[in-house]
Design a protein around this motif. Structure first.
Motif, PDB file in Angstrom:
ATOM      1  N   ARG A 131       0.863  -1.181   0.000  1.00 31.90           N
ATOM      2  CA  ARG A 131       0.000   0.000   0.000  1.00 31.90           C
ATOM      3  C   ARG A 131       0.905   1.239   0.000  1.00 31.90           C
ATOM      4  N   CYS A 132       0.759   2.084  -1.033  1.00 23.34           N
ATOM      5  CA  CYS A 132       1.596   3.275  -1.112  1.00 23.34           C
ATOM      6  C   CYS A 132       1.212   4.226   0.034  1.00 23.34           C
ATOM      7  N   PRO A 133       2.183   4.706   0.823  1.00 25.56           N
ATOM      8  CA  PRO A 133       1.849   5.563   1.962  1.00 25.56           C
ATOM      9  C   PRO A 133       1.377   6.949   1.534  1.00 25.56           C
ATOM     10  N   ILE A 134       1.611   7.324   0.281  1.00 20.85           N
ATOM     11  CA  ILE A 134       1.261   8.680  -0.165  1.00 20.85           C
ATOM     12  C   ILE A 134      -0.094   8.699  -0.879  1.00 20.85           C
ATOM     13  N   CYS A 135      -0.261   7.905  -1.953  1.00 21.83           N
ATOM     14  CA  CYS A 135      -1.555   7.911  -2.658  1.00 21.83           C
ATOM     15  C   CYS A 135      -2.522   6.865  -2.090  1.00 21.83           C
ATOM     16  N   GLU A 136      -1.973   5.979  -1.247  1.00 22.74           N
ATOM     17  CA  GLU A 136      -2.758   4.938  -0.559  1.00 22.74           C
ATOM     18  C   GLU A 136      -3.403   3.933  -1.500  1.00 22.74           C
ATOM     19  N   THR A 173       9.027   1.758  -5.405  1.00 20.22           N
ATOM     20  CA  THR A 173       8.336   2.921  -5.982  1.00 20.22           C
ATOM     21  C   THR A 173       6.876   2.566  -6.264  1.00 20.22           C
ATOM     22  N   CYS A 174       6.032   3.588  -6.188  1.00 19.73           N
ATOM     23  CA  CYS A 174       4.605   3.372  -6.439  1.00 19.73           C
ATOM     24  C   CYS A 174       4.330   3.592  -7.924  1.00 19.73           C
ATOM     25  N   GLU A 175       3.687   2.597  -8.559  1.00 16.20           N
ATOM     26  CA  GLU A 175       3.426   2.721  -9.998  1.00 16.20           C
ATOM     27  C   GLU A 175       2.295   3.718 -10.300  1.00 16.20           C
ATOM     28  N   HIS A 176       1.560   4.164  -9.257  1.00 12.92           N
ATOM     29  CA  HIS A 176       0.437   5.083  -9.483  1.00 12.92           C
ATOM     30  C   HIS A 176       0.834   6.559  -9.333  1.00 12.92           C
ATOM     31  N   CYS A 177       1.564   6.872  -8.234  1.00 10.12           N
ATOM     32  CA  CYS A 177       1.880   8.290  -8.002  1.00 10.12           C
ATOM     33  C   CYS A 177       3.357   8.621  -8.205  1.00 10.12           C
ATOM     34  N   GLY A 178       4.250   7.606  -8.164  1.00  9.68           N
ATOM     35  CA  GLY A 178       5.674   7.858  -8.383  1.00  9.68           C
ATOM     36  C   GLY A 178       6.476   8.046  -7.115  1.00  9.68           C
TER      37      GLY A 178
HETATM   38 ZN   LIG Z   1       1.424   6.061  -4.705  1.00  8.13          ZN
END
Ligand SMILES: [Zn+2]
Length: 345
Positions: A131-136, A173-178
Protein backbone atom coordinates in the motif's frame (compact mmCIF):
# COMPACT_ATOMS: atom_id res chain seq x y z
CA UNK A 1 26.90 -75.54 -54.88
CA UNK A 2 27.08 -76.93 -51.35
CA UNK A 3 28.38 -74.93 -48.41
CA UNK A 4 31.69 -76.84 -48.42
CA UNK A 5 32.10 -76.28 -52.13
CA UNK A 6 31.37 -72.57 -51.63
CA UNK A 7 33.96 -72.26 -48.85
CA UNK A 8 36.52 -74.06 -50.97
CA UNK A 9 35.59 -71.71 -53.80
CA UNK A 10 36.29 -68.71 -51.57
CA UNK A 11 39.70 -70.10 -50.53
CA UNK A 12 40.86 -70.22 -54.12
CA UNK A 13 43.58 -67.51 -54.57
CA UNK A 14 42.17 -66.51 -57.96
CA UNK A 15 38.72 -66.05 -56.45
CA UNK A 16 40.19 -63.97 -53.60
CA UNK A 17 41.96 -61.76 -56.11
CA UNK A 18 38.76 -61.37 -58.10
CA UNK A 19 36.72 -60.47 -54.99
CA UNK A 20 39.41 -57.92 -54.06
CA UNK A 21 39.13 -56.36 -57.51
CA UNK A 22 35.33 -56.23 -57.26
CA UNK A 23 35.49 -54.52 -53.86
CA UNK A 24 38.16 -52.09 -55.11
CA UNK A 25 35.93 -51.04 -57.99
CA UNK A 26 32.95 -50.33 -55.74
CA UNK A 27 31.12 -53.60 -56.19
CA UNK A 28 31.35 -53.88 -59.97
CA UNK A 29 32.94 -57.09 -61.34
CA UNK A 30 36.49 -56.57 -62.61
CA UNK A 31 35.63 -58.59 -65.63
CA UNK A 32 32.39 -58.94 -67.46
CA UNK A 33 30.88 -62.32 -66.81
CA UNK A 34 29.66 -64.08 -69.90
CA UNK A 35 26.14 -65.32 -70.07
CA UNK A 36 26.05 -68.75 -68.45
CA UNK A 37 23.33 -71.11 -69.30
CA UNK A 38 21.44 -72.19 -66.16
CA UNK A 39 21.85 -75.84 -67.09
CA UNK A 40 25.52 -75.62 -68.06
CA UNK A 41 27.62 -78.29 -66.36
CA UNK A 42 31.25 -77.93 -65.25
CA UNK A 43 33.74 -80.67 -64.54
CA UNK A 44 35.30 -78.78 -61.61
CA UNK A 45 35.24 -75.47 -59.78
CA UNK A 46 38.35 -74.39 -61.67
CA UNK A 47 36.62 -75.20 -64.91
CA UNK A 48 33.59 -73.16 -63.86
CA UNK A 49 35.75 -70.16 -62.87
CA UNK A 50 37.64 -70.34 -66.13
CA UNK A 51 34.36 -70.17 -67.99
CA UNK A 52 32.73 -67.49 -65.85
CA UNK A 53 35.80 -65.24 -65.43
CA UNK A 54 38.02 -65.99 -68.42
CA UNK A 55 40.41 -63.10 -67.67
CA UNK A 56 40.52 -63.55 -63.89
CA UNK A 57 44.23 -64.42 -64.15
CA UNK A 58 45.03 -61.12 -65.79
CA UNK A 59 48.26 -59.68 -64.41
CA UNK A 60 47.71 -57.45 -61.38
CA UNK A 61 48.30 -53.79 -62.04
CA UNK A 62 51.15 -52.60 -59.88
CA UNK A 63 50.46 -49.30 -58.14
CA UNK A 64 52.56 -46.51 -59.61
CA UNK A 65 54.61 -44.43 -57.20
CA UNK A 66 53.09 -40.99 -56.75
CA UNK A 67 54.99 -38.30 -58.65
CA UNK A 68 57.01 -35.99 -56.46
CA UNK A 69 55.31 -32.61 -56.30
CA UNK A 70 57.25 -29.66 -55.07
CA UNK A 71 55.26 -27.68 -52.49
CA UNK A 72 54.24 -24.27 -53.76
CA UNK A 73 52.91 -21.40 -51.63
CA UNK A 74 49.15 -21.69 -51.35
CA UNK A 75 46.74 -18.73 -51.10
CA UNK A 76 44.59 -18.52 -47.98
CA UNK A 77 42.07 -21.35 -48.06
CA UNK A 78 38.38 -20.72 -47.42
CA UNK A 79 36.90 -22.59 -44.42
CA UNK A 80 36.68 -26.30 -45.11
CA UNK A 81 33.31 -27.71 -45.90
CA UNK A 82 32.93 -30.90 -43.97
CA UNK A 83 30.22 -32.25 -46.23
CA UNK A 84 31.27 -35.36 -48.22
CA UNK A 85 32.18 -34.91 -51.84
CA UNK A 86 29.68 -35.94 -54.45
CA UNK A 87 31.73 -38.99 -55.30
CA UNK A 88 31.84 -40.23 -51.61
CA UNK A 89 30.41 -43.62 -50.82
CA UNK A 90 26.96 -44.08 -49.34
CA UNK A 91 28.57 -45.09 -46.04
CA UNK A 92 30.55 -41.83 -45.95
CA UNK A 93 27.43 -39.78 -46.70
CA UNK A 94 25.44 -41.59 -44.01
CA UNK A 95 28.27 -41.06 -41.52
CA UNK A 96 28.32 -37.33 -42.30
CA UNK A 97 24.53 -37.01 -42.06
CA UNK A 98 24.44 -38.84 -38.72
CA UNK A 99 27.17 -36.59 -37.37
CA UNK A 100 25.36 -33.50 -38.62
CA UNK A 101 22.05 -34.63 -37.13
CA UNK A 102 23.71 -35.31 -33.76
CA UNK A 103 25.19 -31.81 -33.82
CA UNK A 104 21.82 -30.20 -34.70
CA UNK A 105 20.07 -32.16 -31.93
CA UNK A 106 22.73 -31.16 -29.40
CA UNK A 107 22.38 -27.47 -30.37
CA UNK A 108 18.58 -27.74 -30.03
CA UNK A 109 18.92 -29.25 -26.55
CA UNK A 110 21.29 -26.47 -25.46
CA UNK A 111 18.90 -23.79 -26.85
CA UNK A 112 15.91 -25.40 -25.08
CA UNK A 113 17.83 -25.57 -21.79
CA UNK A 114 18.83 -21.91 -22.16
CA UNK A 115 15.21 -20.90 -22.90
CA UNK A 116 14.12 -22.61 -19.67
CA UNK A 117 16.95 -21.09 -17.65
CA UNK A 118 15.74 -18.19 -15.49
CA UNK A 119 17.44 -14.81 -15.56
CA UNK A 120 19.09 -13.73 -12.26
CA UNK A 121 16.21 -11.28 -11.68
CA UNK A 122 13.63 -14.07 -12.14
CA UNK A 123 15.62 -16.31 -9.81
CA UNK A 124 16.21 -13.81 -7.01
CA UNK A 125 13.23 -11.45 -7.07
CA UNK A 126 9.54 -11.75 -6.41
CA UNK A 127 6.68 -9.36 -7.16
CA UNK A 128 4.54 -8.44 -4.20
CA UNK A 129 1.97 -5.78 -3.31
CA UNK A 130 2.33 -2.81 -0.98
CA UNK A 131 0.00 0.00 0.00
CA UNK A 132 1.60 3.28 -1.11
CA UNK A 133 1.85 5.56 1.96
CA UNK A 134 1.26 8.68 -0.17
CA UNK A 135 -1.55 7.91 -2.66
CA UNK A 136 -2.76 4.94 -0.56
CA UNK A 137 -3.28 2.68 -3.58
CA UNK A 138 -2.01 -0.89 -3.85
CA UNK A 139 1.05 -1.07 -6.03
CA UNK A 140 3.28 -3.86 -7.33
CA UNK A 141 6.84 -3.79 -6.02
CA UNK A 142 9.83 -6.02 -6.73
CA UNK A 143 11.43 -7.60 -3.69
CA UNK A 144 14.60 -9.65 -3.49
CA UNK A 145 14.73 -13.16 -2.06
CA UNK A 146 17.00 -13.77 0.89
CA UNK A 147 19.14 -16.65 -0.34
CA UNK A 148 21.75 -15.21 -2.66
CA UNK A 149 25.31 -16.52 -2.84
CA UNK A 150 27.78 -14.06 -1.36
CA UNK A 151 31.10 -13.59 -3.13
CA UNK A 152 32.85 -10.99 -0.94
CA UNK A 153 32.30 -8.08 1.46
CA UNK A 154 33.99 -4.71 1.29
CA UNK A 155 35.14 -2.57 4.23
CA UNK A 156 31.97 -0.45 4.04
CA UNK A 157 29.74 -3.58 4.17
CA UNK A 158 29.01 -3.62 0.44
CA UNK A 159 28.34 -7.26 -0.36
CA UNK A 160 29.14 -8.61 -3.80
CA UNK A 161 26.81 -11.42 -4.78
CA UNK A 162 27.57 -14.12 -7.30
CA UNK A 163 25.34 -13.26 -10.24
CA UNK A 164 22.88 -10.70 -8.93
CA UNK A 165 22.88 -7.21 -7.39
CA UNK A 166 20.06 -6.82 -4.83
CA UNK A 167 20.97 -3.12 -4.29
CA UNK A 168 19.19 -2.45 -7.61
CA UNK A 169 15.94 -3.09 -5.73
CA UNK A 170 16.65 -1.19 -2.48
CA UNK A 171 14.20 1.60 -3.40
CA UNK A 172 10.51 0.71 -3.79
CA UNK A 173 8.34 2.92 -5.98
CA UNK A 174 4.61 3.37 -6.44
CA UNK A 175 3.43 2.72 -10.00
CA UNK A 176 0.44 5.08 -9.48
CA UNK A 177 1.88 8.29 -8.00
CA UNK A 178 5.67 7.86 -8.38
CA UNK A 179 6.60 8.01 -4.69
CA UNK A 180 9.90 6.26 -3.98
CA UNK A 181 11.58 5.22 -0.72
CA UNK A 182 13.47 2.36 0.87
CA UNK A 183 11.40 -0.50 2.35
CA UNK A 184 11.28 0.79 5.93
CA UNK A 185 10.06 4.22 4.90
CA UNK A 186 7.75 2.94 2.16
CA UNK A 187 5.98 0.63 4.62
CA UNK A 188 6.06 3.06 7.55
CA UNK A 189 3.49 5.56 8.75
CA UNK A 190 3.69 9.09 7.34
CA UNK A 191 2.40 12.24 9.08
CA UNK A 192 -0.53 13.74 7.16
CA UNK A 193 1.29 17.03 6.61
CA UNK A 194 4.19 15.33 4.82
CA UNK A 195 1.77 13.15 2.81
CA UNK A 196 0.00 16.29 1.60
CA UNK A 197 3.29 17.94 0.65
CA UNK A 198 4.27 14.96 -1.48
CA UNK A 199 0.80 14.46 -2.99
CA UNK A 200 0.74 18.07 -4.14
CA UNK A 201 4.24 17.82 -5.55
CA UNK A 202 3.54 14.54 -7.39
CA UNK A 203 0.28 15.94 -8.79
CA UNK A 204 2.15 18.84 -10.34
CA UNK A 205 5.23 16.86 -11.40
CA UNK A 206 4.82 13.55 -13.17
CA UNK A 207 7.54 11.42 -11.52
CA UNK A 208 5.92 8.04 -12.25
CA UNK A 209 8.48 5.35 -12.86
CA UNK A 210 6.99 2.60 -15.04
CA UNK A 211 6.76 -0.77 -13.29
CA UNK A 212 9.52 -3.11 -14.44
CA UNK A 213 10.30 -6.55 -13.09
CA UNK A 214 13.99 -6.30 -13.95
CA UNK A 215 15.88 -3.10 -13.17
CA UNK A 216 19.15 -1.97 -14.63
CA UNK A 217 21.70 0.24 -12.86
CA UNK A 218 20.35 3.45 -14.43
CA UNK A 219 16.79 2.63 -13.26
CA UNK A 220 18.09 1.96 -9.77
CA UNK A 221 20.23 5.13 -9.59
CA UNK A 222 17.28 7.29 -10.74
CA UNK A 223 15.16 5.79 -7.99
CA UNK A 224 17.88 6.45 -5.38
CA UNK A 225 17.95 10.09 -6.53
CA UNK A 226 14.14 10.29 -6.25
CA UNK A 227 14.13 8.76 -2.77
CA UNK A 228 16.82 11.25 -1.64
CA UNK A 229 14.82 14.14 -3.18
CA UNK A 230 11.62 13.06 -1.37
CA UNK A 231 13.59 12.77 1.89
CA UNK A 232 14.91 16.33 1.45
CA UNK A 233 11.31 17.51 0.84
CA UNK A 234 9.90 15.77 3.89
CA UNK A 235 11.85 14.32 6.85
CA UNK A 236 15.19 15.89 5.85
CA UNK A 237 16.97 12.99 7.52
CA UNK A 238 20.67 13.16 6.65
CA UNK A 239 21.06 9.70 8.20
CA UNK A 240 18.61 8.20 5.68
CA UNK A 241 20.16 10.16 2.84
CA UNK A 242 23.65 8.96 3.86
CA UNK A 243 22.52 5.33 3.71
CA UNK A 244 20.75 5.90 0.36
CA UNK A 245 23.86 7.58 -1.07
CA UNK A 246 26.05 4.73 0.19
CA UNK A 247 23.71 2.13 -1.35
CA UNK A 248 23.75 4.04 -4.66
CA UNK A 249 27.58 4.02 -4.49
CA UNK A 250 27.45 0.23 -4.12
CA UNK A 251 25.33 -0.05 -7.29
CA UNK A 252 27.97 2.07 -9.10
CA UNK A 253 30.77 -0.11 -7.68
CA UNK A 254 29.12 -3.32 -8.85
CA UNK A 255 28.61 -1.75 -12.29
CA UNK A 256 32.09 -0.23 -12.54
CA UNK A 257 30.90 3.44 -12.59
CA UNK A 258 33.99 4.69 -10.71
CA UNK A 259 33.40 8.47 -11.00
CA UNK A 260 29.76 8.27 -9.98
CA UNK A 261 30.64 5.91 -7.15
CA UNK A 262 33.05 8.51 -5.73
CA UNK A 263 30.37 11.26 -5.95
CA UNK A 264 27.88 9.12 -4.02
CA UNK A 265 30.57 8.08 -1.48
CA UNK A 266 31.59 11.70 -0.82
CA UNK A 267 27.96 12.73 -0.35
CA UNK A 268 27.34 9.73 1.94
CA UNK A 269 30.34 10.68 4.13
CA UNK A 270 29.18 14.30 4.46
CA UNK A 271 25.62 13.20 5.27
CA UNK A 272 26.88 10.69 7.87
CA UNK A 273 28.97 13.44 9.52
CA UNK A 274 25.98 15.79 9.75
CA UNK A 275 23.65 13.05 10.95
CA UNK A 276 26.11 11.81 13.60
CA UNK A 277 26.21 15.32 15.05
CA UNK A 278 22.52 16.16 14.81
CA UNK A 279 20.26 13.11 14.53
CA UNK A 280 19.03 10.35 16.75
CA UNK A 281 20.24 6.88 15.91
CA UNK A 282 19.60 4.06 15.06
CA UNK A 283 18.37 4.95 11.59
CA UNK A 284 17.12 2.18 9.32
CA UNK A 285 18.73 -0.41 11.59
CA UNK A 286 22.13 1.29 11.74
CA UNK A 287 23.53 2.32 15.14
CA UNK A 288 25.62 5.46 15.72
CA UNK A 289 28.74 3.29 16.29
CA UNK A 290 28.20 1.57 12.96
CA UNK A 291 27.56 4.93 11.25
CA UNK A 292 30.83 6.22 12.73
CA UNK A 293 32.65 3.15 11.42
CA UNK A 294 30.99 3.62 7.97
CA UNK A 295 32.10 7.24 7.88
CA UNK A 296 35.70 6.13 8.56
CA UNK A 297 35.43 3.32 5.98
CA UNK A 298 34.09 5.64 3.26
CA UNK A 299 36.94 8.13 3.78
CA UNK A 300 39.41 5.25 3.78
CA UNK A 301 38.03 3.88 0.48
CA UNK A 302 38.22 7.30 -1.21
CA UNK A 303 41.82 7.66 0.09
CA UNK A 304 41.11 10.48 2.53
CA UNK A 305 43.11 8.91 5.34
CA UNK A 306 43.23 11.91 7.68
CA UNK A 307 39.44 12.15 7.81
CA UNK A 308 39.21 8.39 8.14
CA UNK A 309 41.64 8.45 11.09
CA UNK A 310 39.56 11.14 12.84
CA UNK A 311 36.43 8.99 12.69
CA UNK A 312 38.31 5.80 13.58
CA UNK A 313 39.69 7.60 16.65
CA UNK A 314 36.15 8.01 17.94
CA UNK A 315 35.60 4.27 17.74
CA UNK A 316 38.97 3.30 19.22
CA UNK A 317 38.47 5.72 22.13
CA UNK A 318 35.09 4.23 22.96
CA UNK A 319 35.99 2.03 25.92
CA UNK A 320 32.66 0.19 25.89
CA UNK A 321 32.73 -0.75 22.24
CA UNK A 322 35.26 -3.58 22.66
CA UNK A 323 32.68 -5.30 24.92
CA UNK A 324 29.43 -4.26 23.25
CA UNK A 325 30.48 -4.61 19.58
CA UNK A 326 33.76 -6.60 19.51
CA UNK A 327 33.55 -7.31 15.77
CA UNK A 328 33.11 -3.64 14.90
CA UNK A 329 36.02 -2.77 17.22
CA UNK A 330 38.23 -5.37 15.47
CA UNK A 331 37.27 -4.06 12.02
CA UNK A 332 38.12 -0.49 13.12
CA UNK A 333 41.48 -1.65 14.52
CA UNK A 334 42.30 -3.47 11.25
CA UNK A 335 41.46 -0.34 9.25
CA UNK A 336 43.68 1.70 11.59
CA UNK A 337 46.59 -0.67 10.77
CA UNK A 338 45.81 -0.41 7.03
CA UNK A 339 45.96 3.40 7.21
CA UNK A 340 49.31 3.26 9.06
CA UNK A 341 50.70 0.96 6.33
CA UNK A 342 49.27 3.19 3.55
CA UNK A 343 50.82 6.32 5.13
CA UNK A 344 54.26 4.61 5.36
CA UNK A 345 54.14 3.45 1.73
ZN1 LIG B 1 1.42 6.06 -4.71
Amino acid sequence: MTKDEFLQFLRDPDVCKEIFEIVKKGGKPAVVAPQVQPQQKFSSIADKLKTVYPNANAPQIQPQPAPQIQPTPQPAQPPKNNAPKGSGSLADKLKFLRGHLDKVREEEQIAAAKAQEKSPAEKYTVISNRRCPICEKDTRVVKTKSRINVEKRDLDYCIHYKDFDPYLYTVLTCEHCGFAAEEKKFSGAWPNKLKETLREFLKQNDMKFPFVEERNAEDALSLFELAILFSEMTDQSKGRQAILNLNAAWVCRCEGFADRERDFMEQAAVDFEVALENERWPINGISDDMATYLCAAIYFLINEYDKSTTWLGRIMNNANLRATAPKLFEQARDMWQDIKRANKA
